[in-house]
Design a protein around this motif. Structure first.
Motif, PDB file in Angstrom:
ATOM      1  N   THR A   1      49.377  52.899  75.570  1.00 49.77           N
ATOM      2  CA  THR A   1      49.222  51.391  75.920  1.00 49.77           C
ATOM      3  C   THR A   1      49.732  50.744  74.447  1.00 49.77           C
ATOM      4  OG1 THR A   1      47.183  51.713  77.275  1.00 49.77           O
ATOM      5  CG2 THR A   1      47.937  49.421  76.400  1.00 49.77           C
TER       6      THR A   1
ATOM      7  N   ASP B   1      50.498  46.771  73.119  1.00 48.11           N
ATOM      8  CA  ASP B   1      50.041  45.535  73.303  1.00 48.11           C
ATOM      9  C   ASP B   1      50.916  44.677  72.277  1.00 48.11           C
ATOM     10  OD1 ASP B   1      48.801  43.547  74.627  1.00 48.11           O
ATOM     11  OD2 ASP B   1      47.154  43.746  72.951  1.00 48.11           O
ATOM     12  N   LYS B   2      51.494  43.531  72.654  1.00 46.65           N
ATOM     13  CA  LYS B   2      52.174  42.706  71.842  1.00 46.65           C
ATOM     14  C   LYS B   2      51.707  41.356  71.835  1.00 46.65           C
ATOM     15  CE  LYS B   2      56.303  43.386  73.270  1.00 46.65           C
ATOM     16  NZ  LYS B   2      57.830  43.526  73.475  1.00 46.65           N
ATOM     17  N   HIS B   3      51.617  40.632  70.835  1.00 42.80           N
ATOM     18  CA  HIS B   3      51.210  39.128  70.994  1.00 42.80           C
ATOM     19  C   HIS B   3      52.490  38.452  70.324  1.00 42.80           C
ATOM     20  CE1 HIS B   3      49.057  35.617  70.394  1.00 42.80           C
ATOM     21  NE2 HIS B   3      49.158  35.307  69.246  1.00 42.80           N
TER      22      HIS B   3
ATOM     23  N   GLU C   1      44.142  46.299  71.687  1.00 47.55           N
ATOM     24  CA  GLU C   1      44.551  44.859  71.768  1.00 47.55           C
ATOM     25  C   GLU C   1      45.094  44.315  70.551  1.00 47.55           C
ATOM     26  OE1 GLU C   1      42.716  40.672  73.223  1.00 47.55           O
ATOM     27  OE2 GLU C   1      42.031  42.665  74.334  1.00 47.55           O
TER      28      GLU C   1
ATOM     29  N   ASP D   1      50.546  37.177  75.282  1.00 46.68           N
ATOM     30  CA  ASP D   1      50.481  38.425  75.297  1.00 46.68           C
ATOM     31  C   ASP D   1      50.916  39.186  76.319  1.00 46.68           C
ATOM     32  OD1 ASP D   1      48.596  38.298  73.056  1.00 46.68           O
ATOM     33  OD2 ASP D   1      46.986  37.630  74.545  1.00 46.68           O
ATOM     34  N   GLU D   2      51.622  40.334  75.715  1.00 52.75           N
ATOM     35  CA  GLU D   2      52.493  41.442  76.565  1.00 52.75           C
ATOM     36  C   GLU D   2      51.569  42.626  76.537  1.00 52.75           C
ATOM     37  OE1 GLU D   2      56.484  41.310  76.301  1.00 52.75           O
ATOM     38  OE2 GLU D   2      56.732  39.387  76.814  1.00 52.75           O
ATOM     39  N   SER D   3      51.519  43.484  77.465  1.00 59.21           N
ATOM     40  CA  SER D   3      51.072  45.076  77.180  1.00 59.21           C
ATOM     41  C   SER D   3      51.691  45.890  78.341  1.00 59.21           C
ATOM     42  CB  SER D   3      49.717  44.902  77.090  1.00 59.21           C
ATOM     43  OG  SER D   3      49.038  45.026  78.705  1.00 59.21           O
TER      44      SER D   3
ATOM     45  N   THR E   1      51.729  50.064  79.989  1.00 61.25           N
ATOM     46  CA  THR E   1      51.090  51.579  79.650  1.00 61.25           C
ATOM     47  C   THR E   1      51.867  52.409  80.432  1.00 61.25           C
ATOM     48  OG1 THR E   1      48.807  50.253  79.859  1.00 61.25           O
ATOM     49  CG2 THR E   1      49.011  52.755  80.190  1.00 61.25           C
TER      50      THR E   1
END
Length: 138
Positions: free
Chosen positions: A27, A29-31, A45, A70-72, A74
């Motif tokens: 996974t 996760d990008k901010h 996160e 926020d993008e994530s 998986t």
């Protein structure tokens, strides 16, 4: 012999890493803040850019934060790795057994043959017998 052992160890480590990486779910996760990537996190996160705290400090508590996102995504791993030897057909089992046997023991069937005349020189030829007897292969 040392090269063979080293190659087997490297191959076994690579195979173990391949199995580990293919079974684990990943996974990322990008901010994003104002279209720029502020933080990237793997397995957890991502940290935010504290824009909400700045808006609270400015007194704009009711205003939504439209610049942050926020993008994530998986990548799921494999769950069905319970392959046994009995799942293979007979021809595949025979090939697998023969391949592993010859890979692990490539010189097991070769025996050192004793050559009793190895230390003796060949006889000296003083006359050509074929010419003397005039026997020729046609």
């Amino acid at each position: 012999m040392l090269v063979k052992v080293l190659f087997q160890q490297i191959a076994s480590v690579c195979m173990a890493m391949l199995v580990l990486l293919s079974t684990v779910s990943w996974t990322v996760d990008k901010h994003l803040c104002m279209g720029r990537v502020m933080d990237i996190s793997l397995f957890t996160e991502a940290d935010d850019c504290d824009m909400e705290k700045a808006m609270v400090a400015m007194g704009n508590e009711t205003m939504d934060n439209h610049c942050c996102d926020d993008e994530s995504f998986t990548i799921s791993g494999q769950d069905d790795l319970k392959l046994t030897l009995t799942d293979l057909e007979l021809e595949q089992q025979v090939f697998l057994f023969a391949f592993t046997h010859t890979f692990l023991n490539p010189t097991a069937s070769l025996e050192e043959h004793c050559v009793p005349h190895q230390g003796y020189p060949p006889p000296l030829i003083t006359r050509d017998i074929h010419l003397l007897d005039q026997v020729f292969l046609i």
